[in-house]
Design a protein around this motif. Structure first.
Motif, PDB file in Angstrom:
ATOM      1  N   GLN B   3       0.823  -1.212   0.000  1.00 13.78           N
ATOM      2  CA  GLN B   3       0.000   0.000   0.000  1.00 13.78           C
ATOM      3  C   GLN B   3       0.855   1.259   0.000  1.00 13.78           C
ATOM      4  O   GLN B   3       1.840   1.344   0.724  1.00 13.78           O
ATOM      5  N   GLY B   4       0.429   2.218  -0.815  1.00 12.57           N
ATOM      6  CA  GLY B   4       1.144   3.481  -0.824  1.00 12.57           C
ATOM      7  C   GLY B   4       2.365   3.462  -1.717  1.00 12.57           C
ATOM      8  O   GLY B   4       3.119   4.422  -1.760  1.00 12.57           O
ATOM      9  N   VAL B   5       2.544   2.349  -2.438  1.00 11.19           N
ATOM     10  CA  VAL B   5       3.667   2.258  -3.374  1.00 11.19           C
ATOM     11  C   VAL B   5       3.117   1.833  -4.738  1.00 11.19           C
ATOM     12  O   VAL B   5       2.428   0.822  -4.843  1.00 11.19           O
ATOM     13  N   VAL B   7       4.105   0.646  -8.446  1.00  8.58           N
ATOM     14  CA  VAL B   7       5.242   0.093  -9.177  1.00  8.58           C
ATOM     15  C   VAL B   7       4.925   0.043 -10.662  1.00  8.58           C
ATOM     16  O   VAL B   7       3.828  -0.344 -11.061  1.00  8.58           O
ATOM     17  N   TYR B  17       9.295   3.067  -8.797  1.00  6.02           N
ATOM     18  CA  TYR B  17       8.456   2.999  -7.609  1.00  6.02           C
ATOM     19  C   TYR B  17       8.075   4.417  -7.207  1.00  6.02           C
ATOM     20  O   TYR B  17       8.960   5.242  -6.969  1.00  6.02           O
ATOM     21  N   ILE B  19       6.316   6.391  -4.246  1.00  8.42           N
ATOM     22  CA  ILE B  19       6.039   6.062  -2.855  1.00  8.42           C
ATOM     23  C   ILE B  19       5.424   7.255  -2.139  1.00  8.42           C
ATOM     24  O   ILE B  19       5.987   8.354  -2.151  1.00  8.42           O
ATOM     25  N   ASP B  20       4.275   7.026  -1.529  1.00  8.40           N
ATOM     26  CA  ASP B  20       3.648   8.073  -0.714  1.00  8.40           C
ATOM     27  C   ASP B  20       4.536   8.404   0.475  1.00  8.40           C
ATOM     28  O   ASP B  20       5.254   7.550   0.992  1.00  8.40           O
ATOM     29  N   THR B  21       4.425   9.649   0.910  1.00  3.15           N
ATOM     30  CA  THR B  21       5.188  10.047   2.102  1.00  3.15           C
ATOM     31  C   THR B  21       4.253  10.352   3.273  1.00  3.15           C
ATOM     32  O   THR B  21       4.706  10.719   4.354  1.00  3.15           O
ATOM     33  N   VAL B  28       8.135  10.601  -3.223  1.00  2.00           N
ATOM     34  CA  VAL B  28       9.449  10.094  -3.570  1.00  2.00           C
ATOM     35  C   VAL B  28       9.276   9.077  -4.693  1.00  2.00           C
ATOM     36  O   VAL B  28       8.364   8.254  -4.656  1.00  2.00           O
ATOM     37  N   VAL B  30      11.603   6.265  -6.998  1.00  2.00           N
ATOM     38  CA  VAL B  30      12.888   5.592  -7.139  1.00  2.00           C
ATOM     39  C   VAL B  30      12.847   4.771  -8.422  1.00  2.00           C
ATOM     40  O   VAL B  30      11.905   3.997  -8.634  1.00  2.00           O
TER      41      VAL B  30
END
Lengths: 75, 75
Positions: B3-5, B7, B17, B19-21, B28, B30
């Motif tokens: 969750q929150g990522v 891909v 990726y 990604i939620d902060t 972010v 990557v």
């Protein structure tokens, strides 16, 4: 694993990690607070001022960490 | 953990990726390349332009990842 990482105790706050990036002009600092929150500082120039600052709770920091470390797997 | 990522496969390059902060205005991304290098993008505003970009080899990315994930231990 400790090479390239400088760890400093921040009294009453937590720990600060200064991490080499393999490139002299960039570096990353992470402050891990006692409550688990992390502050991520990214420096992409020789300036003392960070280029980007992120405040992360433990859960989100772990996810970003897992992706960077290569240990992230989709649920 | 997924969750929150988000891909995304980047054909011929590797994986991206997002990604939620935990904060709407920051995120972010990557990019993990097939050769192990990672590009880290930090967004701290609603702009499409990243605030900071870091190119990391696998070793340095792992160290930063371990610190963020809370799995870094000094040698």
């Amino acid at each position: 694993m400790g090479q390239g990482v400088h760890v400093q105790e921040l009294m009453g706050i937590g720990k600060r990690y200064d991490i080499d990036t393999g490139d002299r002009s960039t570096r990353v600092s992470v402050v891990v607070r006692r409550d688990g929150t992390r502050d991520l500082y990214v420096f992409t120039s020789d300036s003392e001022e960070p280029t980007a600052v992120l405040e992360l709770d433990e859960e989100h920091a772990r996810k970003i960490g897992a992706v960077l470390a290569g240990t992230f797997f989709e649920a």
